[in-house]
Design a protein around this motif. Structure first.
Motif, PDB file in Angstrom:
ATOM      1  N   ASP A   1       8.357   8.383   1.909  1.00 34.72           N
ATOM      2  CA  ASP A   1      10.039   9.100   2.732  1.00 34.72           C
ATOM      3  C   ASP A   1       9.717  10.075   4.218  1.00 34.72           C
ATOM      4  OD1 ASP A   1      12.818   8.302   0.728  1.00 34.72           O
ATOM      5  OD2 ASP A   1      11.901   9.640   0.209  1.00 34.72           O
ATOM      6  N   TYR A   2       8.744  10.089   3.748  1.00 34.24           N
ATOM      7  CA  TYR A   2       8.175  11.034   4.949  1.00 34.24           C
ATOM      8  C   TYR A   2       7.201   9.887   5.978  1.00 34.24           C
ATOM      9  CZ  TYR A   2       5.287  13.845   7.826  1.00 34.24           C
ATOM     10  OH  TYR A   2       4.761  14.793   9.029  1.00 34.24           O
TER      11      TYR A   2
ATOM     12  N   MET B   1      -1.558   8.250  10.107  1.00 30.88           N
ATOM     13  CA  MET B   1      -1.157   9.552  10.825  1.00 30.88           C
ATOM     14  C   MET B   1       0.048   9.894  11.473  1.00 30.88           C
ATOM     15  SD  MET B   1      -3.322   7.963  14.180  1.00 30.88           S
ATOM     16  CE  MET B   1      -2.673  10.017  15.538  1.00 30.88           C
ATOM     17  N   GLN B   2       0.352  10.577  11.908  1.00 33.56           N
ATOM     18  CA  GLN B   2       1.147  11.162  12.123  1.00 33.56           C
ATOM     19  C   GLN B   2       0.827  12.057  13.614  1.00 33.56           C
ATOM     20  OE1 GLN B   2       2.543  15.414  11.050  1.00 33.56           O
ATOM     21  NE2 GLN B   2       4.746  15.344  12.187  1.00 33.56           N
TER      22      GLN B   2
ATOM     23  N   LYS C   1       9.418   6.934  14.477  1.00 35.98           N
ATOM     24  CA  LYS C   1       8.449   6.729  15.317  1.00 35.98           C
ATOM     25  C   LYS C   1       7.415   7.759  15.692  1.00 35.98           C
ATOM     26  CE  LYS C   1      10.497   7.734  20.071  1.00 35.98           C
ATOM     27  NZ  LYS C   1      11.363   8.635  20.882  1.00 35.98           N
ATOM     28  N   HIS C   2       7.420   8.248  15.318  1.00 31.41           N
ATOM     29  CA  HIS C   2       5.955   9.478  14.794  1.00 31.41           C
ATOM     30  C   HIS C   2       4.998   9.051  13.956  1.00 31.41           C
ATOM     31  CE1 HIS C   2       7.882  11.036  18.422  1.00 31.41           C
ATOM     32  NE2 HIS C   2       9.109  11.312  17.549  1.00 31.41           N
ATOM     33  N   VAL C   3       4.847   7.928  13.323  1.00 30.27           N
ATOM     34  CA  VAL C   3       3.489   7.320  12.110  1.00 30.27           C
ATOM     35  C   VAL C   3       3.358   6.226  12.613  1.00 30.27           C
ATOM     36  CG1 VAL C   3       3.465   6.525   9.997  1.00 30.27           C
ATOM     37  CG2 VAL C   3       4.941   8.916  10.566  1.00 30.27           C
TER      38      VAL C   3
ATOM     39  N   LEU D   1       1.258  -0.947  -0.148  1.00 32.75           N
ATOM     40  CA  LEU D   1       0.265   0.360  -0.660  1.00 32.75           C
ATOM     41  C   LEU D   1       0.924   0.849  -0.217  1.00 32.75           C
ATOM     42  CD1 LEU D   1      -3.088   0.520   1.501  1.00 32.75           C
ATOM     43  CD2 LEU D   1      -1.006   2.019   2.282  1.00 32.75           C
ATOM     44  N   LEU D   2       2.019   1.143   1.106  1.00 33.00           N
ATOM     45  CA  LEU D   2       2.957   2.415   0.699  1.00 33.00           C
ATOM     46  C   LEU D   2       3.371   2.957  -0.239  1.00 33.00           C
ATOM     47  CD1 LEU D   2       3.877   1.721   4.573  1.00 33.00           C
ATOM     48  CD2 LEU D   2       2.140   3.308   3.480  1.00 33.00           C
ATOM     49  N   HIS D   3       3.692   1.253  -0.581  1.00 33.11           N
ATOM     50  CA  HIS D   3       4.755   1.939  -2.099  1.00 33.11           C
ATOM     51  C   HIS D   3       3.555   2.013  -3.341  1.00 33.11           C
ATOM     52  CE1 HIS D   3       6.871   0.609  -5.269  1.00 33.11           C
ATOM     53  NE2 HIS D   3       5.849  -0.159  -6.543  1.00 33.11           N
ATOM     54  N   GLN D   4       2.447   1.559  -3.700  1.00 32.58           N
ATOM     55  CA  GLN D   4       1.597   2.188  -4.298  1.00 32.58           C
ATOM     56  C   GLN D   4       1.306   4.020  -4.169  1.00 32.58           C
ATOM     57  OE1 GLN D   4       0.293   1.040  -6.712  1.00 32.58           O
ATOM     58  NE2 GLN D   4       0.742  -1.313  -6.506  1.00 32.58           N
ATOM     59  N   LEU D   5       0.739   4.290  -2.613  1.00 32.03           N
ATOM     60  CA  LEU D   5       0.778   5.781  -2.735  1.00 32.03           C
ATOM     61  C   LEU D   5       1.929   6.816  -2.648  1.00 32.03           C
ATOM     62  CD1 LEU D   5      -0.673   5.491   1.333  1.00 32.03           C
ATOM     63  CD2 LEU D   5      -1.429   6.411  -0.754  1.00 32.03           C
ATOM     64  N   GLU D   6       3.246   5.881  -2.900  1.00 36.28           N
ATOM     65  CA  GLU D   6       4.579   6.531  -3.094  1.00 36.28           C
ATOM     66  C   GLU D   6       4.652   6.998  -4.990  1.00 36.28           C
ATOM     67  OE1 GLU D   6       8.427   8.300  -3.656  1.00 36.28           O
ATOM     68  OE2 GLU D   6       6.908   8.043  -2.377  1.00 36.28           O
TER      69      GLU D   6
END
Length: 90
Positions: free
Chosen positions: A43-44, A84-85, A54-56, A30-35
């Motif tokens: 990267d964020y 979420m952050q 750590k904060h995600v 999913l993160l790859h598709q979002l990129e």
């Protein structure tokens, strides 16, 4: 397809970011598709070792994902994913 939603603060960095359905069978996929849709978002969200920062936080159906390093938590078509952050302060 799993539906992914985001905390509004992420729109500050990615103004075109919108809740959407993503064809993915794992959180990492999913993160790859979002990129692909939002260059730079990975990267964020991930650190230099490709682990969740750590904060995600990522929730699947209101449950925090377990695999913070390889991101292999499996997704079903009916899943709701929320990215979420995390807030910190003192």
């Amino acid at each position: 397809m799993p539906r992914v939603q985001f905390t509004p603060i992420l729109k500050r960095f990615f103004p075109a970011l919108e809740a959407s359905q993503i064809d993915a069978s794992s959180v990492g996929e999913l993160l790859h598709q979002l990129e692909q849709q939002y260059p730079g978002i990975k990267d964020y969200l991930l650190d230099e070792q490709e682990e969740l920062r750590k904060h995600v936080n990522i929730f699947v159906n209101d449950v925090l994902i377990r695999d913070l390093s390889s991101l292999e938590d499996q997704l079903k078509a009916s899943d709701e994913v929320f990215i979420m952050q995390a807030l910190s302060g003192g």
